[in-house]
Design an enzyme around this catalytic site. Structure first.
Site, mmCIF file in Angstrom:
data_model
loop_
_atom_site.group_PDB
_atom_site.id
_atom_site.type_symbol
_atom_site.label_atom_id
_atom_site.label_comp_id
_atom_site.label_asym_id
_atom_site.label_seq_id
_atom_site.Cartn_x
_atom_site.Cartn_y
_atom_site.Cartn_z
ATOM 1 N N GLY A 121 0.810 -1.218 0.000
ATOM 2 C CA GLY A 121 0.000 0.000 0.000
ATOM 3 C C GLY A 121 0.840 1.264 0.000
ATOM 4 O O GLY A 121 0.535 2.236 -0.705
ATOM 5 N N THR A 122 1.914 1.264 0.774
ATOM 6 C CA THR A 122 2.738 2.464 0.886
ATOM 7 C C THR A 122 3.359 2.833 -0.457
ATOM 8 O O THR A 122 3.288 3.990 -0.893
ATOM 9 C CB THR A 122 3.842 2.247 1.941
ATOM 10 O OG1 THR A 122 3.209 1.973 3.194
ATOM 11 C CG2 THR A 122 4.742 3.463 2.075
ATOM 12 N N SER B 113 -3.320 -3.376 -0.910
ATOM 13 C CA SER B 113 -2.217 -4.087 -0.259
ATOM 14 C C SER B 113 -2.641 -5.498 0.119
ATOM 15 O O SER B 113 -3.731 -5.695 0.669
ATOM 16 C CB SER B 113 -1.805 -3.320 0.998
ATOM 17 O OG SER B 113 -0.836 -4.052 1.705
ATOM 18 N N GLY B 114 -1.769 -6.478 -0.155
ATOM 19 C CA GLY B 114 -2.092 -7.887 0.080
ATOM 20 C C GLY B 114 -2.462 -8.223 1.512
ATOM 21 O O GLY B 114 -3.432 -8.939 1.755
ATOM 22 N N HIS B 115 -1.694 -7.691 2.470
ATOM 23 C CA HIS B 115 -1.853 -8.178 3.844
ATOM 24 C C HIS B 115 -3.056 -7.609 4.578
ATOM 25 O O HIS B 115 -3.257 -7.891 5.754
ATOM 26 C CB HIS B 115 -0.563 -7.957 4.639
ATOM 27 C CG HIS B 115 -0.301 -6.541 5.054
ATOM 28 N ND1 HIS B 115 -0.471 -6.122 6.355
ATOM 29 C CD2 HIS B 115 0.095 -5.464 4.358
ATOM 30 C CE1 HIS B 115 -0.148 -4.828 6.439
ATOM 31 N NE2 HIS B 115 0.196 -4.417 5.235
ATOM 32 N N THR C 284 12.806 -7.362 -9.936
ATOM 33 C CA THR C 284 12.289 -8.715 -10.171
ATOM 34 C C THR C 284 10.965 -8.875 -9.444
ATOM 35 O O THR C 284 10.837 -8.503 -8.276
ATOM 36 C CB THR C 284 13.303 -9.752 -9.646
ATOM 37 O OG1 THR C 284 14.523 -9.571 -10.361
ATOM 38 C CG2 THR C 284 12.797 -11.175 -9.844
ATOM 39 N N GLN D 230 -7.932 -0.407 2.801
ATOM 40 C CA GLN D 230 -8.829 -1.012 3.794
ATOM 41 C C GLN D 230 -10.098 -1.594 3.168
ATOM 42 O O GLN D 230 -10.791 -2.387 3.802
ATOM 43 C CB GLN D 230 -9.221 0.033 4.857
ATOM 44 C CG GLN D 230 -8.098 0.407 5.796
ATOM 45 C CD GLN D 230 -7.724 -0.718 6.751
ATOM 46 O OE1 GLN D 230 -8.534 -1.568 7.111
ATOM 47 N NE2 GLN D 230 -6.474 -0.722 7.189
ATOM 48 N N CYS E 55 1.007 2.450 13.034
ATOM 49 C CA CYS E 55 2.279 3.126 12.754
ATOM 50 C C CYS E 55 2.627 4.136 13.838
ATOM 51 O O CYS E 55 3.786 4.410 14.072
ATOM 52 C CB CYS E 55 2.225 3.857 11.416
ATOM 53 S SG CYS E 55 1.187 3.069 10.216
HETATM 54 C C1 LIG Z 1 -2.071 -0.433 5.782
HETATM 55 C C2 LIG Z 1 -2.425 0.781 5.004
HETATM 56 C C3 LIG Z 1 -1.516 1.347 4.103
HETATM 57 C C4 LIG Z 1 -0.102 0.824 3.943
HETATM 58 O O1 LIG Z 1 -0.078 -0.437 3.341
HETATM 59 P P1 LIG Z 1 1.263 -1.350 3.476
HETATM 60 O O2 LIG Z 1 1.009 -2.475 2.541
HETATM 61 O O3 LIG Z 1 1.316 -1.785 4.895
HETATM 62 O O4 LIG Z 1 2.402 -0.501 3.062
HETATM 63 C C5 LIG Z 1 -1.911 2.441 3.362
HETATM 64 N N1 LIG Z 1 -3.149 2.954 3.500
HETATM 65 C C6 LIG Z 1 -4.057 2.442 4.344
HETATM 66 C C7 LIG Z 1 -5.416 3.040 4.438
HETATM 67 C C8 LIG Z 1 -3.726 1.340 5.128
HETATM 68 O O5 LIG Z 1 -4.615 0.841 5.976
#
Ligand SMILES: *Cc1c(COP(=O)(O)O)cnc(C)c1O
Length: 384
Positions: free
Chosen positions: A79-80, A200-202, A238, A180, A326
């Protein structure tokens, strides 16, 4: 009850907005790409071909889930990075909101340092961004509007389609941080007027360290990482093949189970909110009562410190958070809660509990009971 894999200590995990378990199907799909099909997708031999095919399949799955084209999906480290890439398109004047994730706010600060002006629209007390407030901030030189799909702390789901319509009325590019929301709520980028989207995957049952940015065909993006020609020159390096495969499967599982999970998790959330609001005095629910993510509950308790609450909950093996992950440990109150009008003391006493389909009604009841006990004890200590 959710149990951790390697021991039989029961814990109640209610911090799914910080990160999620990886779906079993995703783990299983990833393994061969660590142990056998380890080829670099850019190479020519067969193992590489298998990796390239798996990446293409993940790309197709994700594109389909958004109503996008495979060529519009660029894999990133999460996500970042996706947010950084999106904000890199900011020129002239940029509009965003005061309660974005730091992955948006920090790039905005960098833009400001290099001469780009940024307007931060404030959410209402209910945590919603008014599309007319966005419209009022538009200037002739506005080039980018970025509004998060759903807030990571208070879970409010924004009127993205309307905000996108406003942006397009003026020919302005529209980005949404959907980290989210993606995998939890239906998203159609065409219907919702979204030009650029981060995920973001996680946060949806995929692995950490992998994500994607959707960039509508015809929009000129600039890479954050430069080097090799991967991802059409928009993201060198890669490819994280196992991660991308895991993300693709997580996306597919999320889409398959979305409706069922949404109903189930929403039910747990409302049980939690009702239980807390009815059994505790001085409790307030932060964010909109209904226009919030299915799994998000965020409370403030008068006179109670969020950090203290987290430590006492941890002793009962309950995983929760206060403010965003964070900034845990930071003394400043959450910028999200101050943006919706809480004073510093109220913002310091917040508790975020985020649920998933892995949680149960018994866990919710156990948390309500533990919270009541802990808050009662803290209050009586203050009086003594
Ligand atoms: C977790 C989050 C991110 C960052 O994602 P990462 O994959 O952890 O870098 C960005 N924006 C929102 C709204 C998030 O909840």
């Amino acid at each position: 009850m959710a149990t951790s894999a390697n021991d039989d200590i029961k814990m109640i995990y209610m911090d799914h907005a910080a990160t999620t378990y990886v779906h079993d199907e995703a783990v299983a799909a990833m393994v061969p790409f660590f142990t056998q099909k380890i080829g670099n997708p850019a190479a020519v031999y067969r193992y590489a071909g298998e990796a390239a095919k798996a990446v293409a399949e993940a790309r197709r799955t994700i594109a389909e889930s958004l109503g996008a084209e495979p060529s519009e999906i660029i894999f990133t480290s999460g996500g970042t990075e996706s947010d950084n890439m999106a904000m890199g398109m900011g020129r002239g004047h940029v509009i965003t909101t005061a309660f974005e994730h730091h992955a948006i706010l920090e790039p905005c600060k960098a833009l400001q340092k290099s001469g780009t002006e940024v307007t931060y629209v404030s959410p209402g007390a209910d945590g919603l961004i008014d599309p007319d407030a966005v419209r009022a901030a538009i200037r002739p030189d506005t080039k980018l509007i970025s509004v998060m799909f759903a807030n990571n702390e208070i879970g409010t789901v924004q009127p993205i389609e309307e905000i996108g319509r406003v942006a397009h009325e003026y020919g302005i590019m529209f980005h949404t941080d959907a980290v989210q929301a993606y995998g939890h709520l239906p998203i159609d980028v065409r219907k919702m007027n979204v030009d650029v989207l981060s995920a973001s995957g996680h946060k949806l049952g995929g692995p950490k360290g992998v994500g994607f940015v959707y960039v509508k065909n015809g929009i000129k993006a600039a890479p954050v990482l430069i080097g090799g020609p991967q991802e059409r020159g928009l993201r060198a390096g890669t490819l994280n093949v196992p991660g991308i495969v895991g993300l693709g499967v997580a996306a597919s599982v999320s889409m398959r189970d979305m409706e069922r999970n949404e109903i189930y998790v929403r039910g747990l959330r409302d049980r939690l909110i009702d239980g807390v609001m009815h059994s505790m005095t001085g409790a307030r629910l932060n964010g909109h009562p209904t226009r919030r993510l299915p799994g998000n509950a965020n409370f403030s308790f008068k006179g109670i410190e969020g950090e203290t609450l987290l430590i006492l909950l941890d002793r009962e093996r309950i995983c929760a958070s206060s403010g965003s992950a964070c900034s845990t440990g930071a003394i400043e109150p959450s910028h999200v809660l101050t943006a919706i009008g809480l004073d510093a003391a109220e913002a310091a006493g917040s508790l975020r509990l985020t649920l998933s389909e892995r949680n149960t009604a018994e866990e919710v009841d156990a948390v309500i009971e533990a919270l009541g006990r802990i808050i009662g004890r803290l209050r009586s200590m203050r009086k003594a």
